[in-house]
Every structure is written in structure tokens, then in C-alpha cells.
Design an enzyme around this catalytic site. Structure first.
Site, PDB file in Angstrom:
ATOM      1  N   TYR A 150       0.835  -1.207   0.000  1.00 19.70           N
ATOM      2  CA  TYR A 150       0.000   0.000   0.000  1.00 19.70           C
ATOM      3  C   TYR A 150       0.868   1.255   0.000  1.00 19.70           C
ATOM      4  O   TYR A 150       0.695   2.154  -0.833  1.00 19.70           O
ATOM      5  CB  TYR A 150      -0.936   0.021   1.225  1.00 19.70           C
ATOM      6  CG  TYR A 150      -1.455   1.417   1.532  1.00 19.70           C
ATOM      7  CD1 TYR A 150      -2.390   2.022   0.705  1.00 19.70           C
ATOM      8  CD2 TYR A 150      -0.950   2.154   2.620  1.00 19.70           C
ATOM      9  CE1 TYR A 150      -2.843   3.318   0.948  1.00 19.70           C
ATOM     10  CE2 TYR A 150      -1.394   3.449   2.874  1.00 19.70           C
ATOM     11  CZ  TYR A 150      -2.338   4.024   2.035  1.00 19.70           C
ATOM     12  OH  TYR A 150      -2.762   5.315   2.280  1.00 19.70           O
TER      13      TYR A 150
HETATM   14  N1  NAD Z   1      -7.090   7.469   6.363  1.00 21.93           N
HETATM   15  C1  NAD Z   1      -5.792   7.551   6.551  1.00 21.93           C
HETATM   16  O1  NAD Z   1      -5.306   7.240   7.642  1.00 21.93           O
HETATM   17  C2  NAD Z   1      -4.876   8.029   5.445  1.00 21.93           C
HETATM   18  C3  NAD Z   1      -3.548   8.363   5.776  1.00 21.93           C
HETATM   19  C4  NAD Z   1      -2.697   8.795   4.768  1.00 21.93           C
HETATM   20  C5  NAD Z   1      -3.164   8.896   3.461  1.00 21.93           C
HETATM   21  N2  NAD Z   1      -4.454   8.562   3.165  1.00 21.93           N
HETATM   22  C6  NAD Z   1      -4.894   8.665   1.769  1.00 21.93           C
HETATM   23  O2  NAD Z   1      -6.017   9.526   1.704  1.00 21.93           O
HETATM   24  C7  NAD Z   1      -6.893   9.114   0.661  1.00 21.93           C
HETATM   25  C8  NAD Z   1      -8.296   9.004   1.217  1.00 21.93           C
HETATM   26  O3  NAD Z   1      -8.315   8.043   2.257  1.00 21.93           O
HETATM   27  P1  NAD Z   1      -9.603   7.794   3.158  1.00 21.93           P
HETATM   28  O4  NAD Z   1      -9.151   7.475   4.526  1.00 21.93           O
HETATM   29  O5  NAD Z   1     -10.579   8.882   2.946  1.00 21.93           O
HETATM   30  O6  NAD Z   1     -10.131   6.429   2.504  1.00 21.93           O
HETATM   31  P2  NAD Z   1     -11.601   6.055   2.010  1.00 21.93           P
HETATM   32  O7  NAD Z   1     -11.589   4.596   1.684  1.00 21.93           O
HETATM   33  O8  NAD Z   1     -12.613   6.556   2.966  1.00 21.93           O
HETATM   34  O9  NAD Z   1     -11.725   6.927   0.688  1.00 21.93           O
HETATM   35  C9  NAD Z   1     -11.255   6.522  -0.587  1.00 21.93           C
HETATM   36  C10 NAD Z   1     -12.369   6.821  -1.572  1.00 21.93           C
HETATM   37  O10 NAD Z   1     -11.926   6.539  -2.895  1.00 21.93           O
HETATM   38  C11 NAD Z   1     -12.940   5.827  -3.586  1.00 21.93           C
HETATM   39  N3  NAD Z   1     -12.264   5.063  -4.638  1.00 21.93           N
HETATM   40  C12 NAD Z   1     -11.342   4.092  -4.478  1.00 21.93           C
HETATM   41  N4  NAD Z   1     -10.906   3.674  -5.692  1.00 21.93           N
HETATM   42  C13 NAD Z   1     -11.561   4.417  -6.627  1.00 21.93           C
HETATM   43  C14 NAD Z   1     -11.535   4.473  -8.046  1.00 21.93           C
HETATM   44  N5  NAD Z   1     -10.731   3.670  -8.762  1.00 21.93           N
HETATM   45  N6  NAD Z   1     -12.331   5.369  -8.691  1.00 21.93           N
HETATM   46  C15 NAD Z   1     -13.158   6.190  -7.982  1.00 21.93           C
HETATM   47  N7  NAD Z   1     -13.222   6.181  -6.625  1.00 21.93           N
HETATM   48  C16 NAD Z   1     -12.432   5.303  -5.960  1.00 21.93           C
HETATM   49  C17 NAD Z   1     -13.617   4.987  -2.523  1.00 21.93           C
HETATM   50  O11 NAD Z   1     -14.928   4.575  -2.851  1.00 21.93           O
HETATM   51  C18 NAD Z   1     -13.607   5.974  -1.329  1.00 21.93           C
HETATM   52  O12 NAD Z   1     -14.760   6.777  -1.323  1.00 21.93           O
HETATM   53  C19 NAD Z   1      -6.326   7.804   0.116  1.00 21.93           C
HETATM   54  O13 NAD Z   1      -5.628   8.081  -1.077  1.00 21.93           O
HETATM   55  C20 NAD Z   1      -5.368   7.348   1.194  1.00 21.93           C
HETATM   56  O14 NAD Z   1      -4.303   6.594   0.649  1.00 21.93           O
HETATM   57  C21 NAD Z   1      -5.314   8.138   4.127  1.00 21.93           C
END
Ligand code: NAD
Length: 327
Positions: free
Chosen positions: A141
Site C-alpha cells: 500500500y
Molecule cells: N485514512 C488515513 O489514515 C490516510 C492516511 C494517509 C493517506 N491517506 C490517503 O487519503 C486518501 C483518502 O483516504 P480515506 O481514509 O478517505 O479512505 P476512504 O476509503 O474513505 O476513501 C477513498 C475513496 O476513494 C474511492 N475510490 C477508491 N478507488 C476508486 C476508483 N478507482 N475510482 C473512484 N473512486 C475510488 C472509494 O470509494 C472511497 O470513497 C487515500 O488516497 C489514502 O491513501 C489516508
């Protein structure tokens, strides 16, 4: 101006959408609902579908020619799943991001903000990192995030698009107005487990007490998700003044919090304290890190406003409302 938020029905993307909306920047959402929730996108123009779908992205730009920037939060984010299915994670997070940036270039989108992660830093002796600290992503990841950052930087050097990668530390809390929050019922991070232990009246497991940290437990930099969202609004405002075709900025509070400190803070907020039990380290866990915040302050004029206690309070408030809002 409008902003296209890919993954805007997820936890962070939906919070960014609310912060943009509150600041007068109209969000347009593309989300496959792989993990996101329709309810979170209901207030905005919403396109259900995949970022790799060129016809869909063309339609979004045709119907919203005033989109001036994209926030790309769309990804799969579960570390153990990425270990079990690395090819699936590279396809979802890297291959689709490459297709997506092609669609953005075709539609002459000049600005891209990419959701990256603190998980790409090498765990080291020094718990404080900055943007120049060595990288060594510890899971498939995390590697998809590092690969995307590098890929976007290469593309920005050659094409008429500029890219800002924001490396999030450990988001907690919810929209203070409780419009959105974590959609998961059982989040696996330490605060999620504390909330669950509290609700079920069972002990909380402190996994790992022999890390090289002040009290032996893991350190995280818990940043309120509304502060993260506000940083995106600030980035949209200062994007054109950023140096070079691509830039990287860490988003955290500048303070490390150990698991024991998180437990103490949690118990000061709730009426009935959670009991804790010590357990061995979990495979793959590290001592953790927190970030220096100089670059975010200098380039974005941003600094966090919410503290750990408010993050815990908002997480608890959202956990109590979650069923009602999401069913
Ligand atoms: N939550 C954390 O702790 C964290 C920390 C660092 C970075 N991030 C990054 O932040 C971003 C958002 O994370 P989050 O916690 O909101 O996760 P989340 O799973 O709530 O949100 C991701 C969203 O992307 C959508 N999605 C996934 N693949 C897709 C695609 N191919 N086309 C269209 N939509 C798609 C999902 O349906 C979801 O709504 C991610 O890129 C993640 O890597 C998150």
C-alpha cells in the site's frame, strides 16, 4: 472555481469537499463507492464511477468546464489487504492513477493535489521527520503511494500540469458539524479500537511496549481531519505560488503522541475510563513518527487548529451518530 474531488465520498475526500464548499469552492465528486458512501456526496454534483474511466472524466469536464484543480483521494487503503493482493493494489492505486492523469491532461487540467501518506517514510531512530527524510515504504500500500508521487512528479516535469503531494500523518476526528466522518464501523487504528473497547466495556490492547519511544509505545502524529481538509483549501489558494512543477508537503501537527498518551487523553474525555492490557508488537508495526511542520506553514500558511482532545471528542461524537446518518 470548482474542484474535482476523486474519492470525495470517502472519509477524507468528503471532509475536503465540505471545507471547500464552506470556503466558496464548489466540489464536484467522482467516486466508485468502492468504500465511499453515497450519503457523503449527496450535497454535490456526484458522478458514480471509476477514475480510470476516460469517458466519465471527459463528461465531468464537459459539464463543469470551470474545474480548475483536482484533489485525488481515490485509493484502496487497507495495508493487510495490500500484502495479500499486491497486484490488485498496484492496479487500483497506480495503474488507475496513471490512466486518471492522462484523462486530466486531455482535459487540460492544470493542477493536481495527490493524497499521499506518512507511511512512505523509513522508520528510523529519529521520530521526527520532514519532507527530506529518507523514504522506505513498508507495505505494498505505502509503495503505491511512493510510486504515484514519483510518477506524478515525472509527468509534471514534462506536461502542462503541476502536482502537489500532501503526505498525511494520522487523521482522526470528523467534520465538526458532523456532516461526514469515518464510514467504517470498526476502524483498526488505535483511536478506533479505544472507542470500540469503551463501547463494549472490554480492555484496550497496547500492542508493543518496547519501542524506542519515551514510554515504549508507538508514536503517531494525530491530525484532525478538518485541519487536513483546511490544508487542501489553503493549497488550492496558494497552488500557483508553489515552487517548481511538483512539490511535497507533510501534513501533521508537529507533535508525537504515544499510545499511552492517547489512552490517557481518551480517558480524560470519557466518563468511564477504558482499562488497558499490554500485548506484544503486531507484525509490521513500527515505532512511528511525527512531522516537522515548517514547510506546510511556509508554503501553505497552514497550521492545525484542533488539538488531540478535540479530535477524540469529534471521533466519539461521530461514532455515536454514524448509524443514524449512514444506517
Ligand atoms: N485514512 C488515513 O489514515 C490516510 C492516511 C494517509 C493517506 N491517506 C490517503 O487519503 C486518501 C483518502 O483516504 P480515506 O481514509 O478517505 O479512505 P476512504 O476509503 O474513505 O476513501 C477513498 C475513496 O476513494 C474511492 N475510490 C477508491 N478507488 C476508486 C476508483 N478507482 N475510482 C473512484 N473512486 C475510488 C472509494 O470509494 C472511497 O470513497 C487515500 O488516497 C489514502 O491513501 C489516508
Amino acid at each position: 472555481m470548482k474542484v474535482l474531488i476523486a474519492g470525495g465520498a470517502g472519509y477524507i475526500g468528503s471532509t475536503v469537499a465540505s471545507a471547500c464548499g464552506d470556503a466558496g469552492i464548489t466540489p464536484v465528486i467522482v467516486d466508485s463507492l468502492a468504500t465511499g458512501r453515497r450519503e457523503f456526496a449527496a450535497r454535490w454534483a456526484f458522478y458514480e464511477g471509476d477514475i480510470a474511466d476516460g469517458a466519465l472524466i471527459d463528461r465531468v469536464f464537459a459539464e463543469h468546464p470551470d474545474v480548475g484543480a483536482v484533489v485525488h483521494c481515490a485509493a484502496l487503503i487497507v495495508v493487510p489487504d495490500s500484502v495479500a493482493d499486491p497486484a490488485g493494489y498496484y492496479r487500483a492505486n497506480v495503474a488507475k492513477s496513471l490512466d486518471f492523469v492522462g484523462h486530466l491532461l486531455r482535459n487540460r487540467c492544470p493542477r493536481l493535489i495527490f493524497s499521499s501518506s506518512a507511511a512512505i517514510y523509513r522508520p528510523g531512530a529519529d521520530l521526527a521527520v520532514d519532507e527530506d527524510s529518507p523514504l522506505d515504504p513498508g507495505s505494498p500500500y505505502a509503495r503505491t503511494k511512493a510510486v504515484c508521487e514519483a510518477m506524478f512528479a515525472d509527468i509534471a516535469a514534462a506536461e502542462p500540469i503541476r502536482v502537489l503531494s500532501l503526505r498525511y500523518f494520522n487523521p482522526i476526528g470528523a467534520d465538526p458539524k458532523m456532516r461526514t466522518g469515518l464510514q467504517l464501523r470498526r476502524p483498526s487504528h488505535a483511536l478506533g479500537q479505544l472507542i470500540q473497547a469503551h463501547a463494549e466495556g472490554v480492555p484496550f490492547l497496547i500492542t508493543g511496549t518496547d519501542y524506542p519511544t519515551p514510554d515504549g509505545t508507538g508514536v503517531r502524529d494525530y491530525v484532525h481531519v478538518w485541519d487536513l481538509a483546511a490544508a487542501h483549501v489553503a493549497a488550492l489558494g496558494s497552488f500557483d505560488a508553489l515552487p517548481g512543477p511538483s512539490a511535497v508537503i507533510n501534513l501533521g501537527t508537529g507533535a508525537g503522541t504515544t499510545v499511552r498518551e492517547l489512552l490517557d487523553a481518551f480517558n480524560r474525555v470519557v466518563g468511564h475510563p477504558v482499562q488497558a492490557r499490554e500485548a506484544p508488537r503486531r507484525p509490521g508495526d513500527t515505532a512511528g513518527a511525527y512531522t516537522r511542520t515548517d514547510r506546510a506553514r511556509r508554503l501553505l500558511g497552514w497550521q492545525p487548529r484542533y488539538d488531540l482532545t478535540e479530535g477524540i471528542r469529534h471521533s466519539l461524537a461521530w461514532a455515536a451518530l454514524r448509524e443514524q446518518i449512514l444506517g
